[in-house]
Design a protein around this motif. Structure first.
Motif, PDB file in Angstrom:
ATOM      1  N   LEU A 196       0.808  -1.280   0.056  1.00 23.55           N
ATOM      2  CA  LEU A 196      -0.021  -0.098   0.073  1.00 23.55           C
ATOM      3  C   LEU A 196       0.861   1.185   0.104  1.00 23.55           C
ATOM      4  N   MET A 197       1.975   1.274   0.694  1.00 20.96           N
ATOM      5  CA  MET A 197       2.911   2.432   0.691  1.00 20.96           C
ATOM      6  C   MET A 197       3.554   2.643  -0.673  1.00 20.96           C
ATOM      7  N   ASP A 198       3.977   1.502  -1.343  1.00 20.60           N
ATOM      8  CA  ASP A 198       4.415   1.704  -2.618  1.00 20.60           C
ATOM      9  C   ASP A 198       3.329   2.263  -3.668  1.00 20.60           C
ATOM     10  N   ALA A 199       2.143   1.878  -3.329  1.00 19.65           N
ATOM     11  CA  ALA A 199       1.021   2.477  -4.388  1.00 19.65           C
ATOM     12  C   ALA A 199       0.893   3.975  -4.100  1.00 19.65           C
ATOM     13  N   SER A 230      -5.846   5.091   7.571  1.00 12.21           N
ATOM     14  CA  SER A 230      -6.388   3.986   8.430  1.00 12.21           C
ATOM     15  C   SER A 230      -6.083   2.619   7.962  1.00 12.21           C
ATOM     16  N   MET A 231      -5.978   2.473   6.749  1.00 17.10           N
ATOM     17  CA  MET A 231      -5.434   1.275   6.169  1.00 17.10           C
ATOM     18  C   MET A 231      -4.228   0.777   6.704  1.00 17.10           C
ATOM     19  N   LEU A 232      -3.100   1.882   6.582  1.00 12.34           N
ATOM     20  CA  LEU A 232      -2.084   1.584   6.856  1.00 12.34           C
ATOM     21  C   LEU A 232      -1.803   1.411   8.596  1.00 12.34           C
ATOM     22  N   ASP A 233      -2.458   2.054   9.257  1.00 10.35           N
ATOM     23  CA  ASP A 233      -2.465   1.711  10.595  1.00 10.35           C
ATOM     24  C   ASP A 233      -3.072   0.620  10.904  1.00 10.35           C
ATOM     25  N   LEU A 234      -3.882   0.107  10.440  1.00  8.51           N
ATOM     26  CA  LEU A 234      -4.539  -1.143  10.680  1.00  8.51           C
ATOM     27  C   LEU A 234      -3.741  -2.335  10.479  1.00  8.51           C
ATOM     28  N   MET A 235      -3.042  -2.062   9.245  1.00  4.84           N
ATOM     29  CA  MET A 235      -1.831  -3.209   8.905  1.00  4.84           C
ATOM     30  C   MET A 235      -0.793  -3.181   9.985  1.00  4.84           C
ATOM     31  N   MET A 236      -0.330  -2.197  10.056  1.00  3.20           N
ATOM     32  CA  MET A 236       0.796  -2.134  11.101  1.00  3.20           C
ATOM     33  C   MET A 236       0.340  -2.657  12.495  1.00  3.20           C
ATOM     34  N   ALA A 237      -1.010  -1.967  12.947  1.00  2.00           N
ATOM     35  CA  ALA A 237      -1.190  -2.750  14.428  1.00  2.00           C
ATOM     36  C   ALA A 237      -1.370  -4.137  14.377  1.00  2.00           C
TER      37      ALA A 237
END
Length: 285
Positions: A196-199, A230-237
């Motif tokens: 997601l970060m790359d995209a 929010s999506m990034l935060d959920l993935m890292m959590a």
């Protein structure tokens, strides 16, 4: 794909920063010893994190050795670097991933340097296929499934990011032992974050070049930035939750710095760069 799993240097103690540099430079020298100067060009922070994780998990089994080394790029003083099986494995996986990353660049842009990169790595990667068939198959499956999903115009971010997550989870699962499920799970969510970060970072460039990017359909939504965070935060959590289950004792604060602060410092840099670009565009209107 590479470059998102970094340290937040200002938040690290000096001794922890030196320890991290010892692993990073150790990986650099391992790449040079095994694959020559070209191998060093494949060095990245993401595989340094994996090596650090393995060194912490397998500290008694894979201790290796420490030595003092004077880098040509930093000749004023010697520094401690590591040499151990964890770095050997990280170097091998770095080469495999670098080969397929070059292949991706060639398929996307037909850049001659990417084709040259593939040619220089091909023989070395073929030898690694025999040593790591499970990991190699995971990377190969990832590449072909992602290409097929992109050709089909797949819009489900969870499906797309999950492909990267599955691949990275298998790469991080070095020994396929009692810790395999927890390591795979940590790598799975970290891989989804990386995708997601790359995209997110490449979105404007991909739109300009008419390349596939799953975030294109969301870009003009009013709460786009909030949704991405929010999506990034959920993935890292989820990644952190899996990571904390592992019985780690060595350099845990460095690993936590990366997962809880480093990846977010990278996100903020990308976001700030995007905001500056938008400000320039507004001023030119």
């Amino acid at each position: 794909m590479f470059g998102y799993v970094v340290i937040n240097e200002p938040e690290l103690k000096i001794k922890d920063y030196r320890e991290y540099r010892g692993v990073y430079c150790g990986l650099c020298q391992t790449l040079k010893r095994k694959y020559g100067p070209f191998g060093q060009l494949c060095l990245n922070n993401d595989m340094t994190f994996m090596a650090l994780l393995h060194m912490s998990l397998y500290e008694d089994e894979e201790a290796g050795r420490e030595r003092m080394y004077r880098c040509k790029l930093h000749p004023t003083r010697k520094q401690k670097i590591y040499d151990n099986p964890c770095l050997e494995y990280a170097a091998d996986m770095t080469l495999v991933l670098s080969y397929y990353l070059a292949r991706d660049h060639w398929m996307d842009d037909r850049k001659p340097e990417a084709l040259l990169h593939m040619h220089l790595l091909r023989k070395k990667v073929r030898k690694l296929l025999k040593i790591y068939p499970r990991q190699f198959q995971a990377v190969r499956n990832y590449v072909y499934r992602l290409e097929a999903a992109e050709r089909a115009g797949e819009k489900d971010l969870d499906v797309l990011a999950g492909l990267t997550g599955t691949m990275l989870g298998e790469i991080m699962n070095w020994k396929n032992d009692v810790w395999a499920d927890m390591i795979r799970e940590t790598g799975f969510y970290l891989g989804k974050f990386i995708y997601l970060m790359d995209a997110y970072e490449d979105l404007d460039k991909d739109i300009k070049k008419h390349r596939f990017n799953p975030l294109t359909v969301y870009k003009d939504q009013q709460d786009f930035e909030k949704k991405i965070f929010s999506m990034l935060d959920l993935m890292m959590a989820d990644c952190a939750r899996s990571f904390e289950k592992l019985p780690l004792h060595l350099d845990v604060e460095i690993l936590r710095n990366i997962l809880y602060a480093g990846v977010w410092s990278k996100y903020m840099k990308i976001r700030n760069d995007k905001n500056k670009t938008e400000e320039v565009r507004d001023e030119s209107l």
